[in-house]
Motif scaffolding. Structure first.
Motif, PDB file in Angstrom:
ATOM      1  N   GLN A 342       0.819  -1.199   0.000  1.00 50.84           N
ATOM      2  CA  GLN A 342       0.000   0.000   0.000  1.00 50.84           C
ATOM      3  C   GLN A 342       0.860   1.259   0.000  1.00 50.84           C
ATOM      4  OE1 GLN A 342      -3.051   0.202   3.017  1.00 50.84           O
ATOM      5  NE2 GLN A 342      -4.242   1.664   1.825  1.00 50.84           N
ATOM      6  N   GLY A 343       2.025   1.192   0.625  1.00 50.13           N
ATOM      7  CA  GLY A 343       2.915   2.335   0.632  1.00 50.13           C
ATOM      8  C   GLY A 343       3.398   2.725  -0.749  1.00 50.13           C
ATOM      9  N   LYS A 344       3.356   1.791  -1.695  1.00 52.62           N
ATOM     10  CA  LYS A 344       3.790   2.082  -3.054  1.00 52.62           C
ATOM     11  C   LYS A 344       2.724   2.842  -3.850  1.00 52.62           C
ATOM     12  CE  LYS A 344       6.759  -2.010  -3.125  1.00 52.62           C
ATOM     13  NZ  LYS A 344       8.000  -1.255  -2.960  1.00 52.62           N
ATOM     14  N   GLU A 345       1.552   3.011  -3.250  1.00 49.38           N
ATOM     15  CA  GLU A 345       0.487   3.783  -3.892  1.00 49.38           C
ATOM     16  C   GLU A 345       0.400   5.197  -3.334  1.00 49.38           C
ATOM     17  OE1 GLU A 345      -1.781   3.062  -6.368  1.00 49.38           O
ATOM     18  OE2 GLU A 345      -0.616   1.254  -6.802  1.00 49.38           O
ATOM     19  N   GLY A 346       1.438   5.638  -2.605  1.00 43.33           N
ATOM     20  CA  GLY A 346       1.450   6.985  -2.049  1.00 43.33           C
ATOM     21  C   GLY A 346       1.101   6.981  -0.576  1.00 43.33           C
ATOM     22  N   GLY A 347       0.640   8.118  -0.082  1.00 43.64           N
ATOM     23  CA  GLY A 347       0.304   8.250   1.324  1.00 43.64           C
ATOM     24  C   GLY A 347      -0.824   7.328   1.740  1.00 43.64           C
ATOM     25  N   SER A 348      -0.740   6.844   2.981  1.00 48.15           N
ATOM     26  CA  SER A 348      -1.757   5.925   3.495  1.00 48.15           C
ATOM     27  C   SER A 348      -2.153   6.350   4.902  1.00 48.15           C
ATOM     28  CB  SER A 348      -1.223   4.492   3.510  1.00 48.15           C
ATOM     29  OG  SER A 348      -2.166   3.599   4.054  1.00 48.15           O
ATOM     30  N   ILE A 349      -3.419   6.589   5.111  1.00 49.35           N
ATOM     31  CA  ILE A 349      -3.968   6.890   6.437  1.00 49.35           C
ATOM     32  C   ILE A 349      -4.581   5.605   6.965  1.00 49.35           C
ATOM     33  CG2 ILE A 349      -5.702   8.204   7.706  1.00 49.35           C
ATOM     34  CD1 ILE A 349      -5.310  10.474   5.706  1.00 49.35           C
ATOM     35  N   LYS A 350      -4.047   5.124   8.095  1.00 52.58           N
ATOM     36  CA  LYS A 350      -4.398   3.784   8.561  1.00 52.58           C
ATOM     37  C   LYS A 350      -5.245   3.832   9.826  1.00 52.58           C
ATOM     38  CE  LYS A 350      -0.078   1.914   6.678  1.00 52.58           C
ATOM     39  NZ  LYS A 350      -0.651   1.102   5.614  1.00 52.58           N
ATOM     40  N   HIS A 351      -6.185   2.914   9.901  1.00 50.64           N
ATOM     41  CA  HIS A 351      -7.008   2.733  11.097  1.00 50.64           C
ATOM     42  C   HIS A 351      -7.046   1.240  11.423  1.00 50.64           C
ATOM     43  CE1 HIS A 351      -8.564   6.373   9.049  1.00 50.64           C
ATOM     44  NE2 HIS A 351      -8.584   6.855  10.273  1.00 50.64           N
ATOM     45  N   ASP A 352      -6.754   0.918  12.657  1.00 48.52           N
ATOM     46  CA  ASP A 352      -6.795  -0.464  13.142  1.00 48.52           C
ATOM     47  C   ASP A 352      -7.943  -0.546  14.138  1.00 48.52           C
ATOM     48  OD1 ASP A 352      -6.036  -3.098  14.082  1.00 48.52           O
ATOM     49  OD2 ASP A 352      -5.080  -2.084  15.775  1.00 48.52           O
ATOM     50  N   VAL A 353      -9.102  -1.009  13.694  1.00 49.57           N
ATOM     51  CA  VAL A 353     -10.313  -0.926  14.507  1.00 49.57           C
ATOM     52  C   VAL A 353     -10.973  -2.294  14.626  1.00 49.57           C
ATOM     53  CG1 VAL A 353     -10.676   1.465  13.782  1.00 49.57           C
ATOM     54  CG2 VAL A 353     -11.814  -0.379  12.529  1.00 49.57           C
ATOM     55  N   SER A 354     -11.883  -2.384  15.578  1.00 50.69           N
ATOM     56  CA  SER A 354     -12.670  -3.613  15.693  1.00 50.69           C
ATOM     57  C   SER A 354     -14.116  -3.264  16.011  1.00 50.69           C
ATOM     58  CB  SER A 354     -12.113  -4.540  16.780  1.00 50.69           C
ATOM     59  OG  SER A 354     -12.194  -3.942  18.059  1.00 50.69           O
ATOM     60  N   VAL A 355     -15.003  -4.086  15.496  1.00 53.86           N
ATOM     61  CA  VAL A 355     -16.435  -3.991  15.783  1.00 53.86           C
ATOM     62  C   VAL A 355     -16.929  -5.417  16.016  1.00 53.86           C
ATOM     63  CG1 VAL A 355     -16.794  -1.882  14.423  1.00 53.86           C
ATOM     64  CG2 VAL A 355     -17.033  -4.119  13.311  1.00 53.86           C
ATOM     65  N   PRO A 356     -18.121  -5.592  16.589  1.00 54.89           N
ATOM     66  CA  PRO A 356     -18.650  -6.953  16.690  1.00 54.89           C
ATOM     67  C   PRO A 356     -18.656  -7.629  15.320  1.00 54.89           C
ATOM     68  CG  PRO A 356     -20.007  -5.436  17.969  1.00 54.89           C
ATOM     69  CD  PRO A 356     -19.026  -4.595  17.199  1.00 54.89           C
ATOM     70  N   VAL A 357     -18.365  -8.911  15.295  1.00 58.04           N
ATOM     71  CA  VAL A 357     -18.291  -9.635  14.025  1.00 58.04           C
ATOM     72  C   VAL A 357     -19.557  -9.424  13.201  1.00 58.04           C
ATOM     73  CG1 VAL A 357     -18.123 -11.927  12.982  1.00 58.04           C
ATOM     74  CG2 VAL A 357     -16.690 -11.349  14.952  1.00 58.04           C
ATOM     75  N   SER A 358     -20.696  -9.353  13.866  1.00 54.06           N
ATOM     76  CA  SER A 358     -21.967  -9.172  13.151  1.00 54.06           C
ATOM     77  C   SER A 358     -22.059  -7.835  12.431  1.00 54.06           C
ATOM     78  CB  SER A 358     -23.137  -9.299  14.131  1.00 54.06           C
ATOM     79  OG  SER A 358     -23.034  -8.345  15.177  1.00 54.06           O
ATOM     80  N   ARG A 359     -21.144  -6.878  12.784  1.00 55.89           N
ATOM     81  CA  ARG A 359     -21.218  -5.542  12.195  1.00 55.89           C
ATOM     82  C   ARG A 359     -20.081  -5.236  11.216  1.00 55.89           C
ATOM     83  NH1 ARG A 359     -24.485  -1.994  14.809  1.00 55.89           N
ATOM     84  NH2 ARG A 359     -24.586  -1.096  12.700  1.00 55.89           N
ATOM     85  N   VAL A 360     -19.211  -6.196  10.936  1.00 54.32           N
ATOM     86  CA  VAL A 360     -18.057  -5.878  10.091  1.00 54.32           C
ATOM     87  C   VAL A 360     -18.475  -5.435   8.694  1.00 54.32           C
ATOM     88  CG1 VAL A 360     -16.326  -7.242  11.325  1.00 54.32           C
ATOM     89  CG2 VAL A 360     -17.704  -8.328   9.552  1.00 54.32           C
ATOM     90  N   ALA A 361     -19.475  -6.083   8.132  1.00 55.17           N
ATOM     91  CA  ALA A 361     -19.932  -5.693   6.791  1.00 55.17           C
ATOM     92  C   ALA A 361     -20.590  -4.317   6.830  1.00 55.17           C
ATOM     93  CB  ALA A 361     -20.885  -6.741   6.239  1.00 55.17           C
ATOM     94  N   ASP A 362     -21.390  -4.058   7.867  1.00 58.58           N
ATOM     95  CA  ASP A 362     -22.004  -2.735   8.017  1.00 58.58           C
ATOM     96  C   ASP A 362     -20.928  -1.659   8.136  1.00 58.58           C
ATOM     97  OD1 ASP A 362     -24.502  -3.937   8.040  1.00 58.58           O
ATOM     98  OD2 ASP A 362     -24.600  -4.021  10.226  1.00 58.58           O
TER      99      ASP A 362
END
Length: 488
Positions: A342-362
């Motif tokens: 991803q770094g080869k595509e320029g700047g990257s703003i990263k988020h490492d987050v978690s939600v209940p498994v039932s909400r990942v698609a939402d």
């Protein structure tokens, strides 16, 4: 808490050299440089020395000396962190690299006792030699050290089946800020003699104590394995497929990694020696692994049955099952290269987050739409550990946009993404930790009572505030010192 000293005196460094040996008290800029910059180069720090004790007793001497003098200490493992947690603001860096012995493998108790400087890969290999499995697995496993894994409560690809690092630790040896050594190296599954103190240090990011050794759980080595790569029309369908596999396979489903089309396209564009596992293009993909300690487990039939039905139901658009070790490695390589390319595509703003498994698609659907509405051309790469709700929600800069201009929007995108996470009762720090980059962000989303309790624990264990100050939770109203060349 009083502000600790940040510049070790020559007399102070001489006392460390006498105990550790001058060759293990590094003061030359070129020797210290690798310990002053975090992995992504977002922060660059300063220190008076890098010290390398050989055992817990030498580490205790260093901490007792620093405690007496009020010199700050930042513990260092493999320096593979992603949130600035290992960047020093002065004082010294304490490297655990010389504490790298496997002390014991107890196959009957299904435990391994390892020192903090052991690389994760060396622990995996020691377990394998005993026909066991240590299931923590990360892309940086050849470099990261188990002490750092414990300090950050690392996750990885096996959390779905085996849990986070916290779930793999039975006992710890820890050097406290005042130099005392807590010997909690017990390989016990049951011990109700008061507070379970090890959990204070797991995930504390080096702010409460220095882990010098750990007793870790081992599991039966897998004897049967099936790895599959599927294509589908998006995250909602991927979640449905995951639920079907989990219902059919139970804890034999050990990994379910979600990969968006943009992510796979980047890997194919920038990765070396990679092979596209499926014909045609798909909106989303999943890397699936089933394992069993039973050599005769028919995982192939199980996978073919579940995925075959999903094809009939028009959920899976295409699927490939690995037929060799090389194909398994090739499929996993596609996932492991995601962050790097991803770094080869320029700047990257990263988020490492978690939600209940039932909400990942939402979450993926809503957060992607919100970010795309906020900036024309932003490219969303939301991928990760679908089975435990941990999504690495990364944003690549629009094609042709200035990198610095894009990265200047980090806080703006934090608010968009983290507000959605909070609304879904999730966490803004899933497996990378808080460190420096999310320290102030934490105050916006963490329950204030929880923050007060965290501060109280820090005050009780480290009253002089010498261990990794300014990280995870601030204990004064003062901002951290400015770092040369820092960006966030």
């Amino acid at each position: 808490m009083s502000a600790p000293a940040s510049t070790p005196t020559p007399e102070f460094l001489a006392s460390l050299s006498r105990r550790l040996g001058a060759e293990h008290v590094l003061t030359e800029p070129e020797d210290m440089a690798p310990h002053l910059v975090e992995t992504r180069g977002l922060y660059r720090g300063l220190a008076g020395a890098v010290v390398r004790p050989k055992d817990a007793q030498e580490a205790a001497f260093v901490m007792a000396t620093c405690h007496a003098e009020g010199v700050t200490v930042v513990p260092h493992g493999g320096n593979t962190g992603l949130v600035g947690g290992g960047v020093p603001f002065g004082g010294i860096v304490l490297s655990l690299s010389r504490l790298n012995a496997i002390r014991e493998v107890d196959a009957s108790n299904a435990t391994i006792t390892a020192e903090a400087g052991c690389t994760l890969k060396s622990i995996q290999d020691a377990a394998e030699e005993a026909d066991k499995l240590f299931p923590l697995s990360l892309g940086s496993e050849g470099t990261c050290q188990i002490g750092g894994n414990i300090a950050t409560n690392a996750g990885g690809t096996g959390v779905l089946r085996y849990g986070n690092t916290r779930d793999l630790v039975l006992g710890l040896e820890v050097v406290l800020p005042d130099g005392r050594i807590w010997n909690g190296l017990r390989g016990l599954r049951k011990d109700n003699t008061g507070y379970d103190l090890k959990h204070l240090f797991i995930g504390s990011e080096g702010t409460l104590g220095i882990v010098t050794a750990a007793v870790l759980k081992l599991y039966p080595a897998p004897k049967s394995q099936v790895t599959a790569f599927i294509g589908c029309d998006g995250p909602r369908t991927a979640l449905t497929i995951f639920e079907r596999l989990r219902a059919a396979a139970g804890d034999q489903l050990t990994a379910y990694e979600f990969i968006p089309r943009f992510g796979l396209d980047m890997v194919m564009k920038h990765g070396h020696d990679v092979t596209r596992p499926l014909q045609g293009e798909h909106a989303a993909y999943a890397l699936i692994e089933l394992t069993s300690p039973q050599p005769d487990a028919d995982l192939q039939t199980l996978a073919e049955t579940v995925l075959g039905q999903a094809i009939e139901d028009e959920l899976v658009e295409d699927a490939a099952l690995a037929t060799s070790g090389a194909q398994v490695a090739g499929m996993w390589k596609l996932r492991e290269l995601m962050s790097e390319v991803q770094g080869k595509e320029g700047g990257s703003i990263k988020h490492d987050v978690s939600v209940p498994v039932s909400r990942v698609a939402d979450f993926l659907t809503e957060a992607s739409a919100a970010c795309e509405a906020a900036m024309d051309g932003v490219r969303v790469c939301g991928f990760g550990h679908f089975g435990d709700g941990n999504i690495h929600f990364n944003l690549s800069q629009p094609v042709g946009m200035d990198k610095a201009e894009f990265l200047a929007q980090w806080e703006h995108f934090n608010r968009i993404v983290h507000d959605i996470v909070a609304k879904m009762n999730g966490s803004i720090a899933a497996e990378h930790g808080v460190g420096l980059i999310k320290r102030d962000e934490l105050l916006l989303y963490k329950d204030p009572v929880a923050v007060d309790m965290m501060k109280a624990v820090k005050q009780a264990i480290d009253p002089r505030n010498i261990l990794n100050p300014g990280k995870v939770v601030a204990i004064t109203d003062d901002p951290p010192p400015a770092l040369p060349g820092s960006k966030n």
